[in-house]
Design a protein around this motif. Structure first.
Motif, PDB file in Angstrom:
ATOM      1  N   VAL A  41       0.834  -1.211   0.000  1.00 41.44           N
ATOM      2  CA  VAL A  41       0.000   0.000   0.000  1.00 41.44           C
ATOM      3  C   VAL A  41       0.870   1.263   0.000  1.00 41.44           C
ATOM      4  N   LEU A  42       0.574   2.142  -0.949  1.00 39.10           N
ATOM      5  CA  LEU A  42       1.225   3.454  -1.020  1.00 39.10           C
ATOM      6  C   LEU A  42       0.211   4.500  -0.581  1.00 39.10           C
ATOM      7  N   VAL A  43       0.613   5.365   0.345  1.00 41.64           N
ATOM      8  CA  VAL A  43      -0.299   6.414   0.837  1.00 41.64           C
ATOM      9  C   VAL A  43       0.277   7.796   0.542  1.00 41.64           C
ATOM     10  N   PHE A  44      -0.540   8.638  -0.079  1.00 42.85           N
ATOM     11  CA  PHE A  44      -0.185  10.045  -0.284  1.00 42.85           C
ATOM     12  C   PHE A  44      -0.814  10.843   0.853  1.00 42.85           C
ATOM     13  N   ALA A  45       0.022  11.346   1.727  1.00 46.99           N
ATOM     14  CA  ALA A  45      -0.472  12.119   2.863  1.00 46.99           C
ATOM     15  C   ALA A  45       0.663  12.987   3.409  1.00 46.99           C
ATOM     16  N   LYS A  46       0.278  13.983   4.223  1.00 44.81           N
ATOM     17  CA  LYS A  46       1.270  14.880   4.836  1.00 44.81           C
ATOM     18  C   LYS A  46       1.039  14.979   6.343  1.00 44.81           C
ATOM     19  N   GLY A  47       2.080  15.395   7.035  1.00 40.90           N
ATOM     20  CA  GLY A  47       1.954  15.702   8.459  1.00 40.90           C
ATOM     21  C   GLY A  47       1.458  14.550   9.300  1.00 40.90           C
ATOM     22  N   ALA A  48       0.451  14.845  10.146  1.00 38.93           N
ATOM     23  CA  ALA A  48      -0.078  13.844  11.075  1.00 38.93           C
ATOM     24  C   ALA A  48      -0.665  12.649  10.341  1.00 38.93           C
ATOM     25  N   LYS A  49      -1.273  12.894   9.171  1.00 39.78           N
ATOM     26  CA  LYS A  49      -1.876  11.797   8.401  1.00 39.78           C
ATOM     27  C   LYS A  49      -0.801  10.876   7.824  1.00 39.78           C
ATOM     28  N   ALA A  50       0.350  11.444   7.484  1.00 37.86           N
ATOM     29  CA  ALA A  50       1.469  10.620   7.001  1.00 37.86           C
ATOM     30  C   ALA A  50       1.984   9.742   8.141  1.00 37.86           C
ATOM     31  N   GLU A  85       0.215   8.773  10.694  1.00 31.50           N
ATOM     32  CA  GLU A  85      -0.853   7.791  10.953  1.00 31.50           C
ATOM     33  C   GLU A  85      -0.759   6.627   9.964  1.00 31.50           C
ATOM     34  N   ALA A  86      -0.490   6.955   8.693  1.00 34.22           N
ATOM     35  CA  ALA A  86      -0.389   5.925   7.658  1.00 34.22           C
ATOM     36  C   ALA A  86       0.792   4.991   7.932  1.00 34.22           C
ATOM     37  N   ALA A  87       1.903   5.573   8.309  1.00 35.84           N
ATOM     38  CA  ALA A  87       3.095   4.767   8.607  1.00 35.84           C
ATOM     39  C   ALA A  87       2.830   3.845   9.800  1.00 35.84           C
ATOM     40  N   ALA A  88       2.170   4.387  10.822  1.00 37.90           N
ATOM     41  CA  ALA A  88       1.873   3.607  12.022  1.00 37.90           C
ATOM     42  C   ALA A  88       0.882   2.486  11.732  1.00 37.90           C
ATOM     43  N   ALA A  89       0.016   2.702  10.737  1.00 31.88           N
ATOM     44  CA  ALA A  89      -1.014   1.713  10.397  1.00 31.88           C
ATOM     45  C   ALA A  89      -0.494   0.594   9.500  1.00 31.88           C
ATOM     46  N   GLY A  90       0.759   0.731   9.066  1.00 27.31           N
ATOM     47  CA  GLY A  90       1.348  -0.350   8.274  1.00 27.31           C
ATOM     48  C   GLY A  90       1.448  -0.110   6.784  1.00 27.31           C
ATOM     49  N   ALA A  91       1.332   1.177   6.366  1.00 23.63           N
ATOM     50  CA  ALA A  91       1.521   1.479   4.943  1.00 23.63           C
ATOM     51  C   ALA A  91       2.947   1.099   4.535  1.00 23.63           C
ATOM     52  N   ASP A  92       3.083   0.554   3.342  1.00 28.98           N
ATOM     53  CA  ASP A  92       4.410   0.144   2.879  1.00 28.98           C
ATOM     54  C   ASP A  92       5.230   1.348   2.417  1.00 28.98           C
ATOM     55  N   PHE A  93       4.532   2.348   1.861  1.00 27.55           N
ATOM     56  CA  PHE A  93       5.201   3.563   1.399  1.00 27.55           C
ATOM     57  C   PHE A  93       4.312   4.763   1.720  1.00 27.55           C
ATOM     58  N   VAL A  94       4.910   5.853   2.164  1.00 25.98           N
ATOM     59  CA  VAL A  94       4.173   7.081   2.451  1.00 25.98           C
ATOM     60  C   VAL A  94       4.955   8.246   1.862  1.00 25.98           C
ATOM     61  N   GLY A  95       4.252   9.152   1.187  1.00 21.81           N
ATOM     62  CA  GLY A  95       4.956  10.292   0.620  1.00 21.81           C
ATOM     63  C   GLY A  95       3.984  11.335   0.107  1.00 21.81           C
ATOM     64  N   ALA A  96       4.525  12.335  -0.590  1.00 23.68           N
ATOM     65  CA  ALA A  96       3.705  13.420  -1.144  1.00 23.68           C
ATOM     66  C   ALA A  96       4.292  13.802  -2.506  1.00 23.68           C
ATOM     67  N   THR A 146      -9.631   9.160   1.399  1.00 26.30           N
ATOM     68  CA  THR A 146     -10.232   9.232   2.728  1.00 26.30           C
ATOM     69  C   THR A 146      -9.293   9.898   3.727  1.00 26.30           C
ATOM     70  N   MET A 147      -9.878  10.495   4.752  1.00 29.18           N
ATOM     71  CA  MET A 147      -9.065  11.035   5.850  1.00 29.18           C
ATOM     72  C   MET A 147      -8.724   9.930   6.851  1.00 29.18           C
ATOM     73  N   ASP A 148      -9.526   8.863   6.833  1.00 25.91           N
ATOM     74  CA  ASP A 148      -9.278   7.752   7.761  1.00 25.91           C
ATOM     75  C   ASP A 148      -8.319   6.760   7.108  1.00 25.91           C
ATOM     76  N   VAL A 149      -7.068   7.179   6.968  1.00 26.28           N
ATOM     77  CA  VAL A 149      -6.092   6.342   6.267  1.00 26.28           C
ATOM     78  C   VAL A 149      -5.811   5.042   7.016  1.00 26.28           C
ATOM     79  N   ALA A 150      -5.884   5.077   8.339  1.00 22.34           N
ATOM     80  CA  ALA A 150      -5.610   3.866   9.134  1.00 22.34           C
ATOM     81  C   ALA A 150      -6.622   2.770   8.814  1.00 22.34           C
ATOM     82  N   LYS A 151      -7.916   3.155   8.738  1.00 15.08           N
ATOM     83  CA  LYS A 151      -8.955   2.165   8.416  1.00 15.08           C
ATOM     84  C   LYS A 151      -8.791   1.656   6.989  1.00 15.08           C
TER      85      LYS A 151
END
Length: 231
Positions: A74-83, A85-96, A146-151
């Motif tokens: 899973v790749l997540v596009f997010a910034k700040g607190a949401k980034a 959150e995504a990393a903590a939830a187990g996203a494989d890649f996070v960036g912007a 979604t804003m609920d990236v963890a879910k």
């Protein structure tokens, strides 16, 4: 297309003129899978809609009870607190924005699903020409904007799959691995078919489920009786 001996033997198990009950079809799928690796089982569903019209589009997502048997990156596009959150939830890649040149110029596509927070869709939109044709663009209907990236990450890792019409009005979806066995495959098949039936557009006329076929990666296609599914 020339087929091998194993395929020919497997094909003998299947009567091409018969539309099987779902249980029988999935039992046959497991028997007809003769490859040395754990084959993926897919469902191919032809619908009586015209996807060229916006009011006849069929698209959505469903969590398969037993997952797909595949590890999903899973790749997540997010910034700040949401980034974070995504990393903590187990996203494989996070960036912007930093990922734009990597994907556009270097051809980096080592991910299976893309999730984005709504504020990042302007950035992700710049990758439309790359992600769009590969079916990787995030979409609110699929729960990937979604804003609920963890879910979103948790659902995807648990076996959430997206379904959508192709240009020939067919939906192609994985429903698991041959090693799952008939019962687990049946649970997953029922989940995806229920979702597709519920997603029937009000503008669709006539027969909705035109044909349903299940097959393993290297095995023959097995027809499922659509009448057994619409009830």
């Amino acid at each position: 297309m020339k087929r091998g001996k194993k395929y020919a033997e497997a094909a003998k198990l299947v009567d091409r003129n018969t539309q099987y009950d779902p249980q029988n079809a999935l039992e046959l799928v497991t028997k007809a899978a003769v490859a040395k690796f754990d084959e993926t089982v897919e469902a191919h569903v032809r619908l009586g809609v015209d996807g060229r019209h916006a009011d006849q589009q069929v698209r959505g997502a469903v969590v398969l009870p037993h997952g797909t048997g595949k590890t999903v990156r899973v790749l997540v596009f997010a910034k700040g607190a949401k980034a974070d959150e995504a990393a903590a939830a187990g996203a494989d890649f996070v960036g912007a924005e930093d990922l734009i040149p990597k994907i556009q110029n270097e051809g980096w596509l080592e991910f299976d699903v893309v999730v984005a927070t709504p504020d990042m869709m302007g950035v992700v939109g710049r990758l439309g020409r790359v992600l769009g044709p590969k079916g990787l663009m995030p979409n609110p209907k699929a729960g990937t904007v979604t804003m609920d990236v963890a879910k979103a990450i948790a659902d995807i890792k648990a076996g959430k799959i997206e379904y959508r019409l192709d240009k020939t009005n067919i939906i192609h979806v994985p429903i698991g691995k041959v090693s799952f066995g008939q019962e687990k495959l049946m649970d997953n098949f029922h989940a995806i078919m229920s979702a597709i039936i519920k997603a029937k557009p009000s503008a669709a006329k006539g027969t909705y489920l035109r044909s349903v076929v299940v097959a393993s990666t290297m095995g023959p296609g097995i027809k499922v009786n659509p009448m057994k599914l619409e009830a």
